[in-house]
Write a protein that holds these residues in place. Structure first.
Motif, mmCIF file in Angstrom:
data_model
loop_
_atom_site.group_PDB
_atom_site.id
_atom_site.type_symbol
_atom_site.label_atom_id
_atom_site.label_comp_id
_atom_site.label_asym_id
_atom_site.label_seq_id
_atom_site.Cartn_x
_atom_site.Cartn_y
_atom_site.Cartn_z
ATOM 1 N N SER A 9 0.803 -1.225 0.000
ATOM 2 C CA SER A 9 0.000 0.000 0.000
ATOM 3 C C SER A 9 0.835 1.274 0.000
ATOM 4 C CB SER A 9 -0.949 0.013 1.198
ATOM 5 O OG SER A 9 -0.203 -0.016 2.404
ATOM 6 N N SER A 10 2.125 1.185 0.309
ATOM 7 C CA SER A 10 2.928 2.413 0.305
ATOM 8 C C SER A 10 4.183 2.238 -0.538
ATOM 9 C CB SER A 10 3.314 2.838 1.726
ATOM 10 O OG SER A 10 4.499 2.224 2.158
ATOM 11 N N THR A 49 -8.170 -0.424 -3.686
ATOM 12 C CA THR A 49 -7.075 0.315 -3.080
ATOM 13 C C THR A 49 -6.001 0.633 -4.107
ATOM 14 O OG1 THR A 49 -5.942 -1.712 -2.426
ATOM 15 C CG2 THR A 49 -7.399 -0.729 -0.796
ATOM 16 N N GLU A 51 -2.133 0.619 -4.859
ATOM 17 C CA GLU A 51 -0.990 -0.151 -4.392
ATOM 18 C C GLU A 51 0.217 0.066 -5.303
ATOM 19 O OE1 GLU A 51 -2.300 -4.099 -2.235
ATOM 20 O OE2 GLU A 51 -3.050 -4.095 -4.306
ATOM 21 N N TYR A 76 1.106 -6.586 5.195
ATOM 22 C CA TYR A 76 -0.224 -7.183 5.035
ATOM 23 C C TYR A 76 -0.327 -8.487 5.825
ATOM 24 C CZ TYR A 76 -1.127 -4.187 0.898
ATOM 25 O OH TYR A 76 -1.318 -3.153 0.036
#
Length: 101
Positions: A9-10, A49, A51, A76
């Motif tokens: 996600s980052s 989301t 990603e 995760y």
């Protein structure tokens, strides 16, 4: 040669994992793509989301250690981990990959 993927996600987390896997000689190269958009179900809910995708180039003998490191570093609960054998790899690229570890 094998190719493996995961997503995070980052961008910072993705860059950190990419750097560590190459520094430790577990991947010859890691490419970072993104942002990408993922759509999936998580705990019964439809999620969408943004990603960052990592694509690892690795030798088969590195696969187990690379997977273990990625799972240890990945934030995760259930990280994506897909690994496939490349059907064809140029001899020069494969030679470079063997010498880069």
């Amino acid at each position: 040669m094998w190719i493996a993927w995961t997503s995070l996600s980052s961008r910072e987390d993705a860059e950190g994992i990419a750097r560590q896997t190459v520094e430790q000689g577990l991947a010859a190269c890691v490419q970072l793509d993104g942002p990408i958009r993922s759509t999936y179900r998580w705990q019964g809910q439809l999620e969408q989301t943004e990603e960052w995708r990592l694509c690892f180039k690795l030798l088969p003998e590195q696969a187990a250690a690379l997977e273990a490191l990625v799972h240890r570093l990945h934030p995760y609960e259930v990280p994506e981990w897909l690994c496939v054998e490349a059907a064809q790899v140029s001899e020069k690229y494969l030679s470079w990959a063997r010498s880069s570890g």
